[in-house]
Design a protein around this motif. Structure first.
Motif, short mmCIF file in Angstrom:
data_model
loop_
_atom_site.label_atom_id
_atom_site.label_comp_id
_atom_site.label_asym_id
_atom_site.label_seq_id
_atom_site.Cartn_x
_atom_site.Cartn_y
_atom_site.Cartn_z
N GLN A 104 0.94 4.10 -2.80
CA GLN A 104 0.66 5.50 -2.43
C GLN A 104 1.76 6.42 -2.96
O GLN A 104 1.50 7.52 -3.40
N GLN A 151 0.84 -1.21 0.00
CA GLN A 151 0.00 0.00 0.00
C GLN A 151 0.87 1.26 0.00
O GLN A 151 0.63 2.20 -0.75
N GLN A 152 1.90 1.26 0.83
CA GLN A 152 2.78 2.44 0.88
C GLN A 152 3.48 2.64 -0.47
O GLN A 152 3.64 3.77 -0.95
N GLY A 190 -0.97 5.85 -7.79
CA GLY A 190 -1.87 6.97 -7.55
C GLY A 190 -2.55 7.45 -8.82
O GLY A 190 -2.39 6.84 -9.88
N THR A 207 -5.85 2.87 -3.99
CA THR A 207 -4.94 4.02 -4.07
C THR A 207 -5.12 4.79 -5.39
O THR A 207 -4.28 5.62 -5.76
N CYS A 208 -6.22 4.48 -6.11
CA CYS A 208 -6.55 5.19 -7.37
C CYS A 208 -5.48 4.96 -8.45
O CYS A 208 -5.24 5.83 -9.29
N THR A 209 -4.81 3.82 -8.39
CA THR A 209 -3.82 3.47 -9.41
C THR A 209 -4.52 2.58 -10.44
O THR A 209 -5.15 1.59 -10.06
N ILE A 241 -5.29 -3.21 -3.88
CA ILE A 241 -4.63 -2.04 -3.27
C ILE A 241 -4.42 -0.97 -4.34
O ILE A 241 -4.52 0.23 -4.05
#
Ligand code: PMP
Length: 372
Positions: free
Chosen positions: A116, A112-113, A120, A142-144, A138
């Protein structure tokens, strides 16, 4: 039943509240809580944990480690988890230092990090399916934008560099050994993916310790590759899934970027202390890895000996099939007290390698269900 969930669906607690009236993000409206079913059955072989619980020695060490920090819990934890990162670097070897290692609550949080920071909005992430289903999930949260790459018929990745060259993703995921297939990716292929990729290449090595001899880790590729990230976890070989500790190795600059997206104090003092105790006593859980690898190879042979198709496995689970109605097989096993995972390509099922007694129960149940 401990907590219930449907065959392939959520393992969350029921009953579920209605969310219809809430102003949820449009792109999350059709999402359901993710998770394998958590059912209270005698033989649980569905989430790829190490089946051997900690010994009394390790339990005592963990208890002592928690007791030692209990008096400091009025204070926030070490935000940068430096002692733990040093321990993890020592464990990984390859001349890694704490500056090249980062830790979080499970490798899911690590992923996730990473998304982020390097994915994205207006960015893409590519993975080769079937693979670990949390990568696309994930990405979505994260809008990826997720790009679903493909595999060879034997689940190999010979076309991966070409797919990366064509898609030019910001992040690429290579899972090795792969979940749910168990197959691992040769280092030359990972190097070729890296050479083709314009962005970050994440090699998810959650199951690395279970690899057969002669399957080197992508850690050996790190020198000179500043966009390469290798993720690991203590949830599998380390027999510490309940601790929630995942980590990565990468160039220190990658970690510098992650520090900007991580939540302050994300890793509790207790988590850090328990993980350090487990690492200090690692020879004990890691000794079970050899038995699990042998159990895996034996199980692959048994399934193949009964005419089933089985993917080559470098992990602590085995993907087998091919069934016209895999739901029936899955349910038949569950009716006999054996929970496995209804996942992977159409017609296949995944079973975790358990203790010899658990594997025997699985074989007995499968023999009945399939009339072997
Ligand atoms: N990567 C892979 C390939 C996995 O299979 C899993 C867990 N099933 C994870 C990452 C996440 O593990 P954890 O968050 O427990 O470290």
């Amino acid at each position: 039943m401990r907590r219930q969930g449907a065959a392939g669906g959520s393992g969350g607690s029921s009953p579920r509240a209605s969310t219809a009236a809430l102003p949820v993000r449009d792109d999350l409206k059709d999402l359901h809580p993710y998770g394998a079913p958590q059912l209270d059955v005698p033989v649980r072989l569905n989430t790829n944990e190490n089946p051997y619980p900690p010994s009394q020695t390790l339990r005592d060490a963990v208890a002592a480690a928690v007791a030692a920090v209990a008096g400091t819990l009025n204070r926030y934890p070490d935000r940068d988890a430096l002692d733990l990162r040093k321990d993890l670097a020592d464990y990984l070897g390859h001349d890694l230092t704490a500056r090249q290692v980062w830790a979080a609550n499970g490798s899911n949080e690590i992923i996730q990090q990473l998304l982020q920071a390097f994915g994205g909005p207006h960015r893409t992430a590519l993975g080769f399916e079937p693979s670990y289903s949390m990568h696309p999930l994930i990405a979505r949260v994260t809008c990826t934008q997720w790009l679903a790459g493909t595999r060879d018929p034997d689940y190999g990745l010979s076309t991966a560099p070409g797919q990366v060259r064509a898609a030019r993703p910001d992040v690429v995921f290579v899972t090795s050994p792969n979940n749910p297939t168990g197959t691992s990716v040769p280092l030359e292929l990972i190097a070729a993916v890296y050479a083709a990729a314009p962005g970050i290449v994440v090699v998810d090595e959650a199951y690395a310790e279970f690899s057969r001899d002669g399957t080197p880790s992508a850690l050996t590729l790190l020198p000179g590759r500043p966009r390469l990230v290798v993720t690991r976890t203590m949830s599998k070989a380390f027999a510490a899934a309940g601790t929630r500790l995942g980590y990565l190795a990468a160039d220190p600059a990658v970690i510098e970027v992650l520090l900007t997206v991580r939540l302050p104090y994300h890793l509790s003092t207790v988590t850090q202390a328990v993980a350090r105790a487990a690492i200090a006593h690692r020879q004990e859980p890691l000794a079970t890895v050899e038995a699990l690898r042998r159990g895996r190879d034996e199980l692959v042979g048994w399934l193949r000996g009964h005419g089933l198709a089985v993917a080559d496995s470098d992990a602590n689970f085995v993907l087998f099939g091919v069934f016209g109605d895999r739901d029936r097989v899955w349910q038949g096993l569950l009716d006999r007290g054996v929970l496995i995972r209804n996942t992977g390509p159409q017609g296949w099922l995944r079973v975790t390698v358990g203790t010899p007694a658990e594997t025997a129960a699985f074989k007995a149940a499968l023999t009945e269900v399939l009339c072997l």
